[in-house]
Design a protein around this motif. Structure first.
Motif, PDB file in Angstrom:
ATOM      1  N   LEU A 111      -7.062  10.449  13.044  1.00 28.82           N
ATOM      2  CA  LEU A 111      -6.364   9.587  12.097  1.00 28.82           C
ATOM      3  C   LEU A 111      -5.739   8.384  12.791  1.00 28.82           C
ATOM      4  O   LEU A 111      -5.707   7.269  12.228  1.00 28.82           O
ATOM      5  CB  LEU A 111      -5.288  10.385  11.355  1.00 28.82           C
ATOM      6  N   ALA A 112      -5.228   8.585  14.011  1.00 27.33           N
ATOM      7  CA  ALA A 112      -4.620   7.478  14.744  1.00 27.33           C
ATOM      8  C   ALA A 112      -5.655   6.421  15.117  1.00 27.33           C
ATOM      9  O   ALA A 112      -5.391   5.215  15.036  1.00 27.33           O
ATOM     10  CB  ALA A 112      -3.927   8.005  16.001  1.00 27.33           C
ATOM     11  N   VAL A 113      -6.827   6.857  15.536  1.00 27.91           N
ATOM     12  CA  VAL A 113      -7.894   5.905  15.876  1.00 27.91           C
ATOM     13  C   VAL A 113      -8.307   5.119  14.627  1.00 27.91           C
ATOM     14  O   VAL A 113      -8.516   3.896  14.680  1.00 27.91           O
ATOM     15  CB  VAL A 113      -9.095   6.641  16.489  1.00 27.91           C
ATOM     16  N   LEU A 132       2.069   0.880  -1.910  1.00 29.20           N
ATOM     17  CA  LEU A 132       0.838   1.669  -2.027  1.00 29.20           C
ATOM     18  C   LEU A 132      -0.414   0.812  -1.895  1.00 29.20           C
ATOM     19  O   LEU A 132      -1.497   1.329  -1.601  1.00 29.20           O
ATOM     20  CB  LEU A 132       0.827   2.416  -3.362  1.00 29.20           C
ATOM     21  N   GLY A 133      -0.268  -0.497  -2.093  1.00 31.47           N
ATOM     22  CA  GLY A 133      -1.394  -1.385  -1.890  1.00 31.47           C
ATOM     23  C   GLY A 133      -1.623  -1.774  -0.447  1.00 31.47           C
ATOM     24  O   GLY A 133      -2.636  -2.400  -0.109  1.00 31.47           O
ATOM     25  N   ASN A 134      -0.706  -1.390   0.424  1.00 36.91           N
ATOM     26  CA  ASN A 134      -0.824  -1.665   1.859  1.00 36.91           C
ATOM     27  C   ASN A 134      -1.601  -0.514   2.503  1.00 36.91           C
ATOM     28  O   ASN A 134      -1.055   0.550   2.764  1.00 36.91           O
ATOM     29  CB  ASN A 134       0.567  -1.804   2.472  1.00 36.91           C
ATOM     30  N   ARG A 135      -2.884  -0.720   2.771  1.00 34.05           N
ATOM     31  CA  ARG A 135      -3.736   0.368   3.265  1.00 34.05           C
ATOM     32  C   ARG A 135      -3.252   0.911   4.599  1.00 34.05           C
ATOM     33  O   ARG A 135      -3.295   2.120   4.847  1.00 34.05           O
ATOM     34  CB  ARG A 135      -5.181  -0.126   3.398  1.00 34.05           C
ATOM     35  N   ALA A 136      -2.798   0.029   5.457  1.00 31.27           N
ATOM     36  CA  ALA A 136      -2.330   0.490   6.762  1.00 31.27           C
ATOM     37  C   ALA A 136      -1.106   1.392   6.611  1.00 31.27           C
ATOM     38  O   ALA A 136      -0.999   2.429   7.288  1.00 31.27           O
ATOM     39  CB  ALA A 136      -1.998  -0.709   7.655  1.00 31.27           C
ATOM     40  N   MET A 137      -0.184   1.040   5.701  1.00 35.40           N
ATOM     41  CA  MET A 137       1.010   1.857   5.497  1.00 35.40           C
ATOM     42  C   MET A 137       0.645   3.195   4.875  1.00 35.40           C
ATOM     43  O   MET A 137       1.216   4.239   5.245  1.00 35.40           O
ATOM     44  CB  MET A 137       2.009   1.110   4.611  1.00 35.40           C
ATOM     45  N   VAL A 138      -0.281   3.191   3.936  1.00 39.90           N
ATOM     46  CA  VAL A 138      -0.719   4.452   3.329  1.00 39.90           C
ATOM     47  C   VAL A 138      -1.339   5.368   4.384  1.00 39.90           C
ATOM     48  O   VAL A 138      -1.050   6.568   4.446  1.00 39.90           O
ATOM     49  CB  VAL A 138      -1.709   4.189   2.179  1.00 39.90           C
ATOM     50  N   GLN A 139      -2.184   4.804   5.252  1.00 39.45           N
ATOM     51  CA  GLN A 139      -2.785   5.609   6.322  1.00 39.45           C
ATOM     52  C   GLN A 139      -1.727   6.114   7.286  1.00 39.45           C
ATOM     53  O   GLN A 139      -1.807   7.249   7.773  1.00 39.45           O
ATOM     54  CB  GLN A 139      -3.837   4.787   7.063  1.00 39.45           C
ATOM     55  N   LEU A 140      -0.718   5.280   7.568  1.00 36.61           N
ATOM     56  CA  LEU A 140       0.357   5.723   8.454  1.00 36.61           C
ATOM     57  C   LEU A 140       1.147   6.864   7.815  1.00 36.61           C
ATOM     58  O   LEU A 140       1.567   7.801   8.511  1.00 36.61           O
ATOM     59  CB  LEU A 140       1.280   4.551   8.775  1.00 36.61           C
ATOM     60  N   CYS A 141       1.362   6.821   6.507  1.00 35.92           N
ATOM     61  CA  CYS A 141       2.071   7.904   5.821  1.00 35.92           C
ATOM     62  C   CYS A 141       1.274   9.208   5.881  1.00 35.92           C
ATOM     63  O   CYS A 141       1.843  10.285   6.082  1.00 35.92           O
ATOM     64  CB  CYS A 141       2.356   7.504   4.378  1.00 35.92           C
ATOM     65  N   VAL A 142      -0.037   9.124   5.690  1.00 41.35           N
ATOM     66  CA  VAL A 142      -0.887  10.320   5.814  1.00 41.35           C
ATOM     67  C   VAL A 142      -0.804  10.868   7.231  1.00 41.35           C
ATOM     68  O   VAL A 142      -0.637  12.083   7.436  1.00 41.35           O
ATOM     69  CB  VAL A 142      -2.340   9.987   5.444  1.00 41.35           C
ATOM     70  N   ALA A 160      10.454   8.322   5.382  1.00 41.97           N
ATOM     71  CA  ALA A 160      11.370   9.469   5.410  1.00 41.97           C
ATOM     72  C   ALA A 160      10.998  10.489   4.347  1.00 41.97           C
ATOM     73  O   ALA A 160      11.117  11.701   4.560  1.00 41.97           O
ATOM     74  CB  ALA A 160      12.809   8.990   5.210  1.00 41.97           C
ATOM     75  N   LEU A 161      10.525  10.009   3.183  1.00 43.45           N
ATOM     76  CA  LEU A 161      10.091  10.918   2.125  1.00 43.45           C
ATOM     77  C   LEU A 161       8.883  11.733   2.571  1.00 43.45           C
ATOM     78  O   LEU A 161       8.805  12.947   2.328  1.00 43.45           O
ATOM     79  CB  LEU A 161       9.750  10.114   0.873  1.00 43.45           C
ATOM     80  N   VAL A 162       7.940  11.086   3.244  1.00 47.34           N
ATOM     81  CA  VAL A 162       6.765  11.784   3.777  1.00 47.34           C
ATOM     82  C   VAL A 162       7.201  12.856   4.769  1.00 47.34           C
ATOM     83  O   VAL A 162       6.683  13.987   4.770  1.00 47.34           O
ATOM     84  CB  VAL A 162       5.807  10.776   4.440  1.00 47.34           C
TER      85      VAL A 162
END
Length: 424
Positions: A387-389, A205-215, A348-350
């Motif tokens: 969101l992708a940009v 959850l501290g990885n901003r890029a991963m959080v944005q990718l999950c959204v 996968a959960l997302v």
């Protein structure tokens, strides 16, 4: 491909083939063949989603600590027991328990197989490996559904028992195949310095890029996969007057587009930034929703409406073919060493959340509020592009455009080699 990767791809095809046998006929089996009613059938479909949401938060942790192969074998055995017991169940309680076992096993298979692909591939081959996985999954689902449709007979419960028995046999055959895989040595949680099992979710959850990718992933799955068999099909029948046979043709067009286009678009995708590819998919899907709007809201003939509706599903398939070699490798590249299983499970959960919410929202909209339905999901598709940009700004050059980064390293290495004699 090495021997391990070949077996992994065989596993993907077999599991998809088994699922294709039963998933399209699950509602009919529970509601009509077993005579348990529409309510129980709806609960069975909900149990699949709930089981996935329960097990996936823990699956990633176990994959990181134990490795993906033992987790996959346990998931396959669980799914086989669930499938076989579902084919033999006659009461609502046993049907729901069997569906829970099958749903949990299926859910855990996804991140386990994805982590095995990551461990058995390099950054150079990963996009093609995931493209092959997606190709074989769709091919297996299509062939399984086609054969299963010729075997079932709603007047004979035994034909459905045979179907679920074949699915269980596919999972057990896959256990035998995957047990022979020799996985390369890959980093695990205990090998990664500064990481603990307790802090794995906090680290993610501290990885901003991963959080944005999950959204972004939630919006992708919500606006596409979550609408296929619910809102979009309801909209096609109610607004566009699409027949059930034409709806089947549209689904077949989606699969055919994926099978035909998967490797044709792969070279295009590999040479471009991943964030730009995902942004392009948002635009393609926006066009798809506009075409669907013409099918249901335009003044053309029924033939034109049917052709437009089928084209909508084909355009969705084109976008899916572009995403398969993009999303999964990006998740792998964002994961720190030894954390691929955790990140794959989180994604996968997302996906499962989106697939649970998508039909609940899209179904009623697509069936009755036709204009708001099209406008809503057209805007969601455009939101994918935005969101992708934004995600692209959080990614490093290697994460967003790995082929260009590799080319630059090779070019610099060659230049240094050419300059070396002069320095001597």
């Amino acid at each position: 491909m090495g021997a391990a990767m070949r077996r992994i791809h065989v596993g993907n095809a077999l599991s998809a083939f088994g699922l294709g046998f039963t998933v399209p006929y699950l509602y009919v089996y529970v509601a009509q063949v077993r005579g348990l009613g529409a309510m129980t059938a709806g609960l069975v479909l909900a149990v699949f989603a709930v089981a996935a949401l329960i097990v996936l938060p823990f699956a990633g942790r176990v994959i990181v600590r134990r490795g993906p192969l033992p987790v996959l074998l346990a998931a396959l055995v669980t799914a086989a027991i669930g499938a076989l017991s579902l084919g033999l169940s006659g009461s609502a309680a046993t049907v729901l328990l069997s569906a829970a076992a099958l749903g949990a096993g299926q859910a855990v298979m996804q991140p386990a197989l994805a982590t095995m692909i990551v461990d058995c591939s390099s950054s150079d081959t990963r996009s093609r490996a995931f493209a092959m996985q997606f190709f074989l999954q769709n091919l297996g689902l299509g062939v399984g559904g086609l054969i299963g449709g010729h075997l079932v007979d709603t007047s004979k419960a035994g034909s459905f028992t045979l179907l679920f028995s074949i699915e269980a046999a596919m999972f057990l055959l896959l256990v035998v195949v995957m047990a022979t895989v020799r996985m390369p040595r890959a980093p695990r949680m205990e090998d990664a310095s500064g990481l603990s099992a307790k802090g794995s979710w906090k680290q993610l959850l501290g990885n901003r890029a991963m959080v944005q990718l999950c959204v972004l992933g939630f919006v992708l799955f919500f606006a596409c996969y979550g609408q296929f068999e619910s809102g979009l099909s309801a909209y096609g029948v109610e607004a566009a007057g699409i027949s059930t046979s034409a709806l089947g043709t549209a689904l077949a067009a989606n699969t055919l587009m994926i099978v035909v286009a998967q490797f044709a678009v792969l070279r295009f995708v590999e040479r471009r930034k991943r964030s730009r590819v995902i942004a392009s998919v948002g635009l393609i899907w926006a066009v798809a929703w506009a075409v669907a709007g013409y099918a249901g809201l335009g003044n053309g003939s029924q033939t034109m409406a049917t052709a437009a509706f089928i084209s909508t599903y084909a355009l969705f398939g084109l976008g899916e073919a572009m995403l398969s070699p993009t999303l999964a490798p990006l998740v792998a590249d964002l994961a720190p060493s030894g954390m691929a299983g955790q990140y794959n499970s989180a994604f996968a959960l997302v996906k499962q959340l989106a697939l649970a919410v998508g039909p609940a929202v899209g179904g009623p909209l697509g069936a009755s509020l036709h204009v708001p339905y099209i406008v809503t999901f057209l805007l969601f598709s455009l939101g994918i592009t935005v969101l992708a940009v934004r995600l692209g700004r959080q990614l490093t050059q290697v994460q967003d455009h790995p082929s260009a980064a590799r080319s630059r390293v090779v070019a610099q290495g060659s230049a240094s080699a050419e300059q070396a004699p002069a320095h001597v």
